[in-house]
Design a protein around this motif. Structure first.
Motif, PDB file in Angstrom:
ATOM      1  N   LYS A  11       2.118   1.642  -4.260  1.00 35.35           N
ATOM      2  CA  LYS A  11       1.210   1.192  -5.318  1.00 35.35           C
ATOM      3  C   LYS A  11       1.564   1.749  -6.697  1.00 35.35           C
TER       4      LYS A  11
ATOM      5  N   GLU B  98       0.816  -1.218   0.000  1.00 36.52           N
ATOM      6  CA  GLU B  98       0.000   0.000   0.000  1.00 36.52           C
ATOM      7  C   GLU B  98       0.852   1.272   0.000  1.00 36.52           C
TER       8      GLU B  98
ATOM      9  N   TYR C 108      -3.271  -8.419  -7.050  1.00 33.47           N
ATOM     10  CA  TYR C 108      -3.723  -7.052  -6.830  1.00 33.47           C
ATOM     11  C   TYR C 108      -4.304  -6.572  -8.155  1.00 33.47           C
TER      12      TYR C 108
END
Lengths: 239, 239
Positions: free
Chosen positions: A129, A126, A234
């Protein structure tokens, strides 16, 4: 011999390449950190190993206990196991060749990991990204074709069902895992790419159909892919 | 035997770990791509190798021609050379241990490369300066202490002048190169860090003083560090 494999208990990760080899060989082993207080045992072995003259302390999991020996680094463990369990040629030249291929897979695995962690392993996904998206684009544009194209060519030239010919080696099991993992982590990109590697897709199917591997994949010894491992799904990285 | 080493002619890069071993061993070798039309020969060997059944085509340089054999992957080449030139133990257990350490250095080298190329090897540094700064900070904060701390502890526990004891191995030569390279690429950060690794600094000095290594470093066979190699001096990454 009963082996003890030490690896993080909740992910496939790099330990999976060793697990696949042990399973195909029908070797007797325990996956130490997945049982009872095995995780504490693993950490203790790493800590007491380091700096206290215990011989061969590993830098990181996975490592394998084989009798009195403690062997680390995935490709090194496979080098050790390959000759002993018919998963590599017997002659030195053949062993080095298969090991060379495994080291190339090691490089690929690290690049796969870097798709979601380009800024390093100590930060969360996170926190990185945008760089992860750029790295993933680059990875699929130039690196996947180069790596998988190389193995596809080897396979086409091998004259057999496996990368080095008519006999399966641990490299084939690792390539099975690469195809599985890329399918998990990047389903859209991989679907589009698979037409470039028909040989490797066939190899994946043949590996999955081998009795010991088939039984392993259906067992609870096979940990499911998840977002703590090398291959992470992801959605933002798969477009 | 006269070896032929194939590697990019203008950088130390991964080839340097092989050059250092060959030089220490006093082995006879040619650095093919640095002479005449050697670069064309290297590219041809890579192209004709792939997909045409030539046996063991390498994925990338460096690779070593030893008689009829063609051996790729830095650590694999060192595994091959180590036992033949007294740069690794004779027994299998010792060879695997030294190889395991070399594979850990391989991981470190890739992380060093990623400090200036976190978004991948296909983009220029100038296209990834901000991520490179973040990765470099992370590298020095957590990865350098972990890697070099590990080797420092091994050295302290070894009871000898070298990482595995009283006899030099190719791992010591590689650690020499790591210390040299970090000093080149990150002079400020490395200067501040060296007090944590007095043993490795001493090892670096002992390796540099060995007659064959000393002669090599003073020769024009040793390529100078530069900003095309693994270790690159970018001022922005060293603060």
């Amino acid at each position: 011999m009963q082996y003890q494999l030490y690896y993080w208990p909740t992910i496939q990760g790099r330990g999976e390449y060793v697990r696949l080899a042990l399973e195909e060989a029908g070797a007797s082993y325990s996956d130490v950190a997945r049982s009872g207080n095995g995780m504490a045992a693993m950490m203790k072995l790493m800590e007491t190993g380091q700096g206290k003259g215990s011989g061969t302390p590993p830098f990181a999991p996975p490592f394998l206990k084989a009798g009195k020996r403690l062997i680390g680094q995935t490709a090194n463990i496979l080098l050790y196991l390959g000759g002993r369990h018919g998963l590599a040629p017997k002659a030195e030249a053949g062993q080095l060749w298969v090991h060379q291929l495994q080291l190339t897979i090691t490089d690929l695995v690290l690049e796969i990991h870097d798709t979601h962690h380009p800024l390093g392993p100590s930060l969360y996904y996170e926190e990185q990204k945008a760089p992860a998206k750029m790295r993933s684009d680059e990875f699929w544009k130039s690196r996947v074709p180069k790596y998988l194209g190389y193995f596809e060519q080897l396979l086409q030239a091998s004259g057999g069902a496996w990368v080095t010919g008519r006999r399966l080696t641990y490299v084939d099991l690792s390539l099975f895992q690469i195809v599985e993992g890329l399918r998990y982590a990047f389903p859209r990109r991989m679907k589009a790419f698979e037409k470039e590697i028909p040989g490797l897709v066939g190899l994946r199917d043949r590996a999955a159909a081998r009795p010991n591997i088939k039984a392993y994949l259906a067992s609870d010894r096979r940990i499911a892919f998840n977002e703590d491992g090398i291959f992470r799904r992801y959605k933002a990285l798969d477009t």
